[in-house]
Design an enzyme around this catalytic site. Structure first.
Site, PDB file in Angstrom:
ATOM      1  N   TYR A 183     -15.083 -14.344 -32.373  1.00 54.44           N
ATOM      2  CA  TYR A 183     -15.829 -14.972 -31.275  1.00 54.44           C
ATOM      3  C   TYR A 183     -14.911 -15.129 -30.069  1.00 54.44           C
ATOM      4  CZ  TYR A 183     -18.756 -18.652 -29.110  1.00 54.44           C
ATOM      5  OH  TYR A 183     -19.543 -19.409 -28.266  1.00 54.44           O
ATOM      6  N   SER A 185     -13.763 -17.160 -27.969  1.00 55.09           N
ATOM      7  CA  SER A 185     -12.799 -18.238 -27.701  1.00 55.09           C
ATOM      8  C   SER A 185     -11.732 -18.385 -28.781  1.00 55.09           C
ATOM      9  CB  SER A 185     -13.538 -19.564 -27.537  1.00 55.09           C
ATOM     10  OG  SER A 185     -14.215 -19.908 -28.741  1.00 55.09           O
ATOM     11  N   LYS A 186     -11.766 -17.536 -29.809  1.00 58.95           N
ATOM     12  CA  LYS A 186     -10.795 -17.638 -30.891  1.00 58.95           C
ATOM     13  C   LYS A 186      -9.422 -17.117 -30.452  1.00 58.95           C
ATOM     14  CE  LYS A 186     -13.427 -19.166 -34.324  1.00 58.95           C
ATOM     15  NZ  LYS A 186     -14.749 -19.395 -33.737  1.00 58.95           N
ATOM     16  N   ASN A 187      -8.407 -17.339 -31.295  1.00 55.80           N
ATOM     17  CA  ASN A 187      -7.051 -16.857 -30.990  1.00 55.80           C
ATOM     18  C   ASN A 187      -7.051 -15.355 -30.687  1.00 55.80           C
ATOM     19  OD1 ASN A 187      -6.870 -19.393 -32.368  1.00 55.80           O
ATOM     20  ND2 ASN A 187      -4.673 -19.036 -32.599  1.00 55.80           N
TER      21      ASN A 187
END
Length: 372
Positions: A183, A185-187
């Site tokens: 997704y 906004s993940k790392n």
């Protein structure tokens, strides 16, 4: 100055020339799904996780569903997991017709308390699904020992822990299958929705590949009932560009977390902990404060965005009422859900921004203490 919870634009601007060039190449080729970029990303990410196989899919939720289906978990089966997670973990279990069974969490790491696994084991238990939440690895060896002793599958939900390690080994390489959300906004994030499963089992990898593509190995020959859960070439192009930066970005997150901890550990009720056997990659930086709602409102007025991951434990969600859990049954999870709050955390966070966040936290926590 505004301080967002996550600044996706800052990362994009640094990579924009590479990304736009990659998009143009994909569009010129018109090979839009399950093409060379998907295959390259699958290989690269699997190798990064110290696994043999990667199976790119359309979301982290689909990754979990495909993993459960590949392990032949379905109606009448039980899967032990935690309530302190995003609902996708439980949606996937429900989607295959199985039943989630919850254990409580460690009060400091917010992760699965493996010592409770024996208490919830039944003849219907088929799998354990630990969640590497917020960026910290679950203590995997006791989980693996328990699963082996009882003939259970282990499916890791590593959606918030790209690059985290347990005893020096990356998460995603311990279970029968591991699932990652990619997704945005993940790392490691796509430009929208994406996911990937990792495994060292060739038969599980092949089964997941079939399920994600309408149950087929050969087009128009459908060996089982599948779904459309394919990772597309545009997202794979983005992920291939971002992959080489992941360790650098995680190191920046860890440096920000260290600064936060130095400045806030004697101010707030709790800062994140890292166990000696694991590493933390800080997908979210989660603290505990009193009077959380007032605290968040005060920071918002100063231009600082916060969030709560997650305000209502899954076992108390209306959608999960069918499972028969009531308030008080998972006390550690429930208490954490009342106090936790996430502060801004992303690799591009500047020292000036961090200092603004710290100053606002100190002012509003201390003001709250004085009023009490």
């Amino acid at each position: 100055m505004q301080v967002p919870l996550v600044d996706l634009r800052a990362q994009y601007l640094k990579l924009k020339p590479e990304i736009m060039a990659a998009f143009e190449e994909v569009l010129d080729s018109m090979r839009l799904f399950l093409g060379p970029r998907v295959q390259a990303f699958e290989r690269d990410f699997a190798a990064y996780c110290e696994c043999q196989y990667g199976v790119g899919v359309s979301s982290g939720t689909d990754a979990l569903i495909l993993a459960l289906r590949a392990c032949e978990i379905g109606p009448g089966d039980e899967v032990i997991t935690v309530s302190n997670t995003f609902i996708a973990t439980i949606e996937a279990i429900a989607a295959v017709g199985a039943r989630p069974v919850f254990v409580d969490i460690d009060p400091e790491t917010y992760l699965m308390d493996w010592q409770q696994l024996e208490q919830v084991l039944t003849p219907r238990t088929r799998a354990v699904l630990p969640v590497h939440l917020f960026g910290h690895a679950v203590e995997m060896q006791p989980v693996l020992d328990f699963a082996r002793a009882h003939g259970l599958k282990v499916i890791e939900d590593a959606s918030q822990a790209h690059g985290a390690t347990y005893q020096g080994q990356r998460v995603g390489s311990f279970g029968d299958i591991a699932c990652f959300s990619l997704y945005f906004s993940k790392n490691l994030g796509a430009f929208g929705e994406a996911g990937i499963c990792t495994t060292n089992d060739s038969s599980l990898a092949e089964r997941m590949r079939m399920i994600r593509d309408h149950g087929s190995r050969i087009r128009y020959k459908h060996e089982l009932m599948g779904v459309n859960a394919r990772l597309d070439e545009m997202q794979a192009a983005v992920l291939l560009i971002k992959m080489p930066y992941l360790d650098q970005w995680n190191a920046a997150r860890q440096a920000h977390a260290q600064r936060y901890a130095e400045l806030l550990q004697d101010v707030v009720e709790a800062v994140p902990v890292t166990r000696p056997w694991g590493t933390h990659v800080y997908c979210y930086y989660v603290i505990q404060v009193p009077a959380r709602d007032q605290f968040r409102e005060a920071l918002a007025k100063e231009g600082i965005e916060t969030n709560v991951h997650y305000p209502i434990p899954i076992h108390l969600q209306p959608a999960c009422s069918i499972y028969g859990y009531e308030k008080g049954m998972l006390p550690v999870t429930e208490r954490a859900a009342e106090h936790i709050v996430s502060l801004p955390m992303y690799p591009e966070l500047t020292e000036e921004q961090l200092q603004l966040v710290v100053a606002a936290v100190k002012k509003n926590v201390l003001a709250g203490v004085k009023k009490m």
